[in-house]
Design an enzyme around this catalytic site. Structure first.
Site, PDB file in Angstrom:
ATOM      1  N   ALA A  20      48.189  41.040  45.701  1.00 20.28           N
ATOM      2  CA  ALA A  20      46.823  41.140  46.226  1.00 20.28           C
ATOM      3  C   ALA A  20      45.921  41.878  45.244  1.00 20.28           C
ATOM      4  O   ALA A  20      44.778  41.470  45.012  1.00 20.28           O
ATOM      5  CB  ALA A  20      46.829  41.852  47.577  1.00 20.28           C
ATOM      6  N   TYR A  21      46.414  42.972  44.677  1.00 13.36           N
ATOM      7  CA  TYR A  21      45.615  43.722  43.704  1.00 13.36           C
ATOM      8  C   TYR A  21      45.284  42.847  42.499  1.00 13.36           C
ATOM      9  O   TYR A  21      44.124  42.767  42.072  1.00 13.36           O
ATOM     10  CB  TYR A  21      46.372  44.973  43.262  1.00 13.36           C
ATOM     11  CG  TYR A  21      45.589  45.844  42.312  1.00 13.36           C
ATOM     12  CD1 TYR A  21      44.631  46.738  42.794  1.00 13.36           C
ATOM     13  CD2 TYR A  21      45.780  45.778  40.933  1.00 13.36           C
ATOM     14  CE1 TYR A  21      43.893  47.532  41.930  1.00 13.36           C
ATOM     15  CE2 TYR A  21      45.052  46.561  40.061  1.00 13.36           C
ATOM     16  CZ  TYR A  21      44.108  47.437  40.562  1.00 13.36           C
ATOM     17  OH  TYR A  21      43.377  48.217  39.702  1.00 13.36           O
ATOM     18  N   SER A  22      46.294  42.177  41.950  1.00  9.89           N
ATOM     19  CA  SER A  22      46.070  41.342  40.767  1.00  9.89           C
ATOM     20  C   SER A  22      45.087  40.215  41.064  1.00  9.89           C
ATOM     21  O   SER A  22      44.176  39.943  40.273  1.00  9.89           O
ATOM     22  CB  SER A  22      47.406  40.765  40.287  1.00  9.89           C
ATOM     23  OG  SER A  22      48.314  41.788  39.929  1.00  9.89           O
TER      24      SER A  22
END
Length: 229
Positions: A135-137
């Site tokens: 999700a962060y990436s």
């Protein structure tokens, strides 16, 4: 070289109560800018993932010359197949949708004034994709694309839109990560260390200044040599 001057300019820094955002706000203030921090822990208290909260904060602002979209979270460190859907949606809402909402709210004022600088904080993870951080990436890759799209839209208005892609910095966001993930990020940096928040702030402040006059829709790496493009 002297840092750029910001006398008479007003900057909004999201997530500016601590870490990278606080360093950016401090450097802008030192160079003469009036800085308003939009943060859940700041004054005023602003939830940048909520359009109504943004509009309320903006209504109290007479002018916006600079917007630094810095607010963000790390999210869980889990394999993609085990990643909770609710966590995916939360991370994208805070890291990506918030930047869209803040740009959408402030850009018309900048265009009307014929001047503005928007600096979005992405991440090297948005270029390379970190394992166990889907999700962060993905959210940071979205920030890069958002920057490129908006930069092209506003290229002839006097409003420039750029982003930076830092390697990891030792901030409170590390508390959201596993030790294994932190060590993975450090091991990928050829310079062998994490970036300092003041180093990021220096780059952001140049992008937020009048000295930056012919770069828009661009991505500026500050990853200690990790980035390959």
């Amino acid at each position: 070289m002297a840092q750029p001057g910001f006398a008479g300019r007003h900057a909004i820094v999201t997530g500016g109560a601590q870490g990278i955002g606080a360093a950016i706000a401090k450097r802008l203030q030192a160079a003469g800018a009036r800085v308003t921090v939009w943060d859940l822990d700041g004054t005023p208290r602003v939830d940048v993932s909520d359009p109504a909260s943004i509009e309320k904060a903006l209504a109290a602002t007479h002018r916006v010359d600079i917007l630094v979209n810095n607010a963000g979270i790390a999210g869980m460190n889990k394999p993609t197949v085990d990643y909770p859907i609710e966590e995916w949606e939360r991370v994208l809402r805070v890291n990506l949708t918030s930047q869209f909402l803040c740009c959408r709210a402030t850009a018309p004022r900048m265009v009307k004034a014929g001047y503005g600088r928007i600096v979005n904080i992405a991440s090297i993870a948005g270029k390379e994709g970190n394992p166990n951080a889907i999700a962060y990436s993905a959210s940071k890759a979205g920030v890069i694309a958002l920057t490129k799209s908006l930069g092209k839209e506003l290229a002839q208005t006097g409003v420039l839109v750029n982003c930076v892609t830092p390697a990891a910095a030792k901030t409170a966001i590390f508390e959201q990560m596993t030790e294994g993930h932190i060590e993975y990020m450090r091991s990928k940096i050829p310079m062998g260390r994490f970036v300092e928040v003041d180093e990021i702030a220096a780059l952001v402040c140049w992008l937020a200044s009048e000295d930056c006059s012919f770069s828009t829709g661009a991505v500026f790496d500050i990853s200690g040599g990790r980035a390959t493009y």
